[in-house]
Design an enzyme around this catalytic site. Structure first.
Site, short mmCIF file in Angstrom:
data_model
loop_
_atom_site.label_atom_id
_atom_site.label_comp_id
_atom_site.label_asym_id
_atom_site.label_seq_id
_atom_site.Cartn_x
_atom_site.Cartn_y
_atom_site.Cartn_z
CB VAL A 65 -0.72 0.13 1.28
CG1 VAL A 65 -1.72 1.48 1.32
CG2 VAL A 65 -2.01 -1.17 1.03
CD GLU A 66 3.01 3.76 3.72
OE1 GLU A 66 3.27 4.69 2.83
OE2 GLU A 66 2.32 3.70 4.80
#
Length: 220
Positions: A65-66
């Protein structure tokens, strides 16, 4: 035309928007695709998830996600590397080079572990704090009413569920939240999110209770 497209992509990367687009691609991948992305970093993920007691699937989900495993990613706010550590957080957890993948995973996983302990095993709060900071989570006693953070927690848990085969409940969105990203500006609180485990007990007793309810989230 080709040159103009390349130039546009370079501009996006320079202002930090490309990592966001890459992360969206990662969130839509199936488990096999995500595992292939993680393969080059699997040794570091395994080492530090075991060392700090964080489920490896959670570390993989946060990285997906990052940055979608882009070790050179830089956000508009200056977060760097695979787990998007801001310089202050990197220094706090002993990372001298956030673009060094091994160091970055070490620091990011250590931070996740610290947050899980700080919030007595409350997964919603720990993930929200990774995105918005402990101060915001403490202020609202749960997931802050920031559009970005609300969706961030849901994305991380969605990827985690896909990788682990678990079914951790996704928090509901506050009224008026949309699918876009927004700044972390204060505003009227529509609702406050609670732990997936209820109010529970404080301190180590609460941590042990939550571990018993969801042992897959805690490596011994």
């Amino acid at each position: 035309m080709k040159r103009s497209v390349i130039g546009f992509l370079l501009i996006l990367f320079s202002i930090g928007l490309m990592p966001v687009a890459e992360a969206q691609v990662c969130v839509s991948m199936n488990a096999d695709g995500l595992e292939r992305k993680a393969t080059p970093h699997l040794e570091s993920i395994t080492t530090y998830s075991n060392k700090y007691g964080v489920n490896a699937a959670m570390v993989k989900a946060v990285i997906a996600v990052e940055s979608c495993y882009n070790s050179t990613a830089v956000s508009p706010k200056g977060a760097q590397g695979l787990m998007q550590l801001i310089p202050a957080t990197a220094a706090r957890f002993g990372v001298s080079d956030a673009f060094n993948s091994n160091q970055n995973i070490n620091g990011g996983t250590r931070y996740l572990s610290w947050l899980m302990k700080r919030y007595d095993g409350d997964l919603y709060k720990a993930i929200a704090a990774y995105n918005a900071g402990e101060g915001a989570v403490d202020k609202y006693q749960g997931i802050p009413p920031y559009n970005e953070t609300q969706h961030y927690v849901r994305r991380v848990l969605t990827v985690y569920n896909r990788l682990s085969g678990e079914t951790v409940a996704l928090p509901a969105l506050a009224a008026g939240a949309s699918g876009g990203r927004s700044s972390k500006a204060g505003g009227r609180v529509s609702s406050v999110f609670l732990s997936p485990f209820g109010t529970g007990k404080p301190g180590r007793a609460g941590l042990n209770t939550n571990r018993a309810r969801a042992p897959h989230l805690y490596k011994r």
